[in-house]
Enzyme design. Structure first.
Site, mmCIF file in Angstrom:
data_model
loop_
_atom_site.group_PDB
_atom_site.id
_atom_site.type_symbol
_atom_site.label_atom_id
_atom_site.label_comp_id
_atom_site.label_asym_id
_atom_site.label_seq_id
_atom_site.Cartn_x
_atom_site.Cartn_y
_atom_site.Cartn_z
ATOM 1 N N TYR A 163 85.967 43.781 58.673
ATOM 2 C CA TYR A 163 86.391 42.430 59.004
ATOM 3 C C TYR A 163 87.656 42.372 59.849
ATOM 4 C CZ TYR A 163 83.052 39.261 56.984
ATOM 5 O OH TYR A 163 81.928 38.519 56.744
ATOM 6 N N GLU A 249 73.397 58.642 32.256
ATOM 7 C CA GLU A 249 72.882 57.926 33.423
ATOM 8 C C GLU A 249 73.093 56.427 33.308
ATOM 9 O OE1 GLU A 249 68.764 58.714 34.417
ATOM 10 O OE2 GLU A 249 68.587 56.916 35.626
ATOM 11 N N ASP A 301 67.349 59.792 32.240
ATOM 12 C CA ASP A 301 65.951 59.486 31.949
ATOM 13 C C ASP A 301 65.081 60.677 32.306
ATOM 14 O OD1 ASP A 301 66.556 56.955 31.144
ATOM 15 O OD2 ASP A 301 66.037 55.995 33.045
#
Lengths: 420, 420
Positions: A163, A249, A301
């Site tokens: 910006y 995780e 997982d």
């Protein structure tokens, strides 16, 4: 204490939980862990493999990596670069930046380092050339802005950087990409440039560290934990009596362990990036591992995505391979949930999920990756996953009760040293 | 201190920044804020409007809301419910649950409360009916699981809950939806059920509170801040010498203010949910507002989405309207970035973004919402946004320098009490 007792009593009827009867007393498990940590620390300080750097390897092609530089070194590097350019212009030769190529053709996985690094190809970015005038202008502007950050000693996000000159940068991908170029050119990490990413991770457990001058005791952070600071250079003074780091995780498992104060039963530091690892969490994990010399055990997982996350922590993302030495944590152990755990722990069929076509493809692709291939145990597990076409989340353990994870699964894993 | 001085010197050349010369000394601004906080606290304790509850209003239709209940009350509510059911079954009448309807036809915006609440429509969920046997079975199972949580006094996530009986629930949306039903049936908040959402927010600044028994001093949380705990019922003992709460939409602005320790220059508490507000952050903000009686000033992007976020904090999401009393924070002020600020602060054209068709539609829809209409200032601002078709992010202020937000924009806003 009374709370604790009450909780135990309520659990009394859970004694028929699968494998709970195999658990030895905590003191025995702790003894195992202690002997382990002792040897791990010795191994990592004595074994050369752990402290290998690019320079130690006689690689056929020259490779490069970036390093953490102090603000003043970054500032003076920029100043000498600009002085060279000024001389070149005054000499009538115009100017060009010599930018290391970050394309995948210029990337190399180095097994000895277990990381992806950049090879030595450079691209010239001349100002007096229609095809590169925009990019060389953007490069100059980014250098100027980074110089300002050094002078002011403040941190900004990539979005802030964009910006400051929207007219020139047009969209953020352009300023982001040149920012990575500038890191490579100056040979320093992106965090050395004081440009930071949004923070996402949290940490709780047996760790004391300083964040921007404040001493933080992570055993006194309640259930919410401490947000991992976005700027690693203001993190220091790490102290710990933990026996290992537990890398989780996802949020839900983290919350379970934090509420149960798992780190008080088995002294450890629990850390999560809540999904895809961000730069701040990766830097923080590496710093912990390096300074405290603790083993890192990962709880993800049981799906290809979980293993992918492990690989980003362990050997980096291709996008930032120039910075792999600073962003990656070596020797992360895969604790669970592993594909073989599904049968071993008798996870009911309805808690397993069928893998999608995409999952299976990702799994097969991972089997071809060097970082998987070098670990035979991982290959075996991943092959099993692809063969059975089944996946499962950490939460699948809740099928045996909400606290099965912290009361049975993890203690048993630790007792059996069941990690790869 | 030396750091601070150096930073100021580096800023000396920034004195021509737009509006910097309008800033009065900090002591004057602080005086203004102090007088304001005094009157706000008095107003909120004396004015009846602030403490209105549903019961105080003579509404034509009966409305209902849920309340925070202790674990033991939840437990005994479940027990009496199940006893009633058992009696009904033994009496030969089978059983049915009487579930409050959460459909939008049963929702009502109450201007006096400035919240969405549920009307009194109920739906019968009989077990002996093909169309509702599944849902009534799920309801019974969820009641049983919640009862377990109360007995064990632990917290779990919705995902954990789903995994305890995947075979029955089939997918998580089914257990989630019945969980909301159970909240309504028992007349308690979802957090009273000890089912929590993942945490996302962070807080930093002049606040001390206890998280699960640990005392947290948020002025000593470095730049990372303190992660907001997922379970509000273990948060307590809030103390503060702040003059206001600064609610920030996004990470980047939060990081800027945390690094600059804005809260030391103007005593405040800075909080962000990093985008869309999550339940934990909403509960935390409400608790701060209620216990500390501080004004809440919001810093969001100048786009319809920013205003929508403000509305979720302020008057709730339709999805959880039954819990609006506990989740919403009354009287949030819109500090910035407001559409009129774009011209007022001379934000350059290239830092403004054109609104998409979808943005404009969302903006027009918002103009029809009661919570916007009751505030003429907001209507004016939003109309201006839709008319100019321009939006801007908080980061657009970086165009005047990275610290323009903390050094000029916010102090000037405070000095001029420029909020709506």
């Amino acid at each position: 204490m009374a709370e604790k007792k009450k909780r135990r009593r309520a659990d009394a009827d859970d004694d028929d939980l699968p494998f709970k009867n195999r658990l030895k007393p905590d003191s025995v498990i702790l003894q195992t862990l202690r002997s382990l940590t002792g040897s791990a620390a010795t191994a990592s300080s004595s074994s050369g493999a752990k402290t290998l750097t690019l320079a130690d390897l006689a690689l056929s092609s020259t490779c490069r990596e970036v390093a953490d530089l102090s603000l003043s070194s970054v500032q003076s590097s920029i100043e000498s670069l600009i002085l060279r350019i000024a001389r070149s212009i005054l000499g009538g030769d115009g100017f060009a930046f010599d930018v290391p190529s970050r394309s995948s053709a210029n990337q190399l996985y180095v097994p000895e380092l277990d990381r992806i690094v950049l090879k030595d190809k450079n691209t010239l970015r001349p100002f007096a050339n229609v095809s590169s005038v925009r990019k060389s202008t953007i490069t100059t502007r980014i250098l100027q802005l980074i110089h300002q950050l050094c002078a002011k000693s403040i941190h900004v996000t990539k979005r802030d950087l964009f910006y400051t000159d929207v007219k020139l940068f047009q969209d953020q991908s352009q300023s982001d990409s040149v920012l990575d170029d500038v890191s490579c050119m100056l040979g320093c990490t992106r965090s050395s440039l004081n440009v930071i990413a949004a923070e996402k991770g949290v940490v709780v457990g047996r760790l004391i560290f300083s964040d921007n001058g404040d001493m933080i005791d992570c055993t006194k952070m309640g259930m919410g934990g401490k947000a991992i600071p976005p700027n690693i250079d203001r993190v220091g003074d790490m102290q710990s009596d933990a026996l290992f780091i537990l890398l989780v995780e996802k949020d839900a498992a983290y919350i379970r362990l934090a509420e149960d104060r798992f780190y008080n039963r088995f002294p450890c530091i629990i850390v999560t990036a809540k999904g895809q690892p961000d730069v701040a969490t990766r830097l923080f994990l590496r710093k912990m591992k390096m300074e405290l010399k603790l083993p890192v055990l990962a709880l993800v997982d049981s799906d290809p995505y979980g293993l992918k996350i492990l690989s980003v922590y362990g050997c980096g993302s291709k996008n930032m391979s120039y910075d792999s030495a600073n962003l990656t944590t070596p020797d992360i152990k895969w604790l669970g949930i592993r594909p073989s755990d599904l049968d071993k722990y008798k996870i009911p069929e309805q808690c397993r999920l069928p893998m999608t076509e995409q999952d299976i493809k990702t799994g097969k692709d991972l089997l071809e990756e060097d970082f998987v291939k070098k670990n035979p145990g991982w290959v075996e597990e991943l092959s099993l996953m692809v063969k059975t076409k089944q996946k499962a989340e950490i939460q699948a353990l809740s099928t045996f009760g909400f606290q099965y994870l912290s009361e049975v699964y993890l203690p048993l894993k630790l007792q059996q040293q069941d990690w790869l």
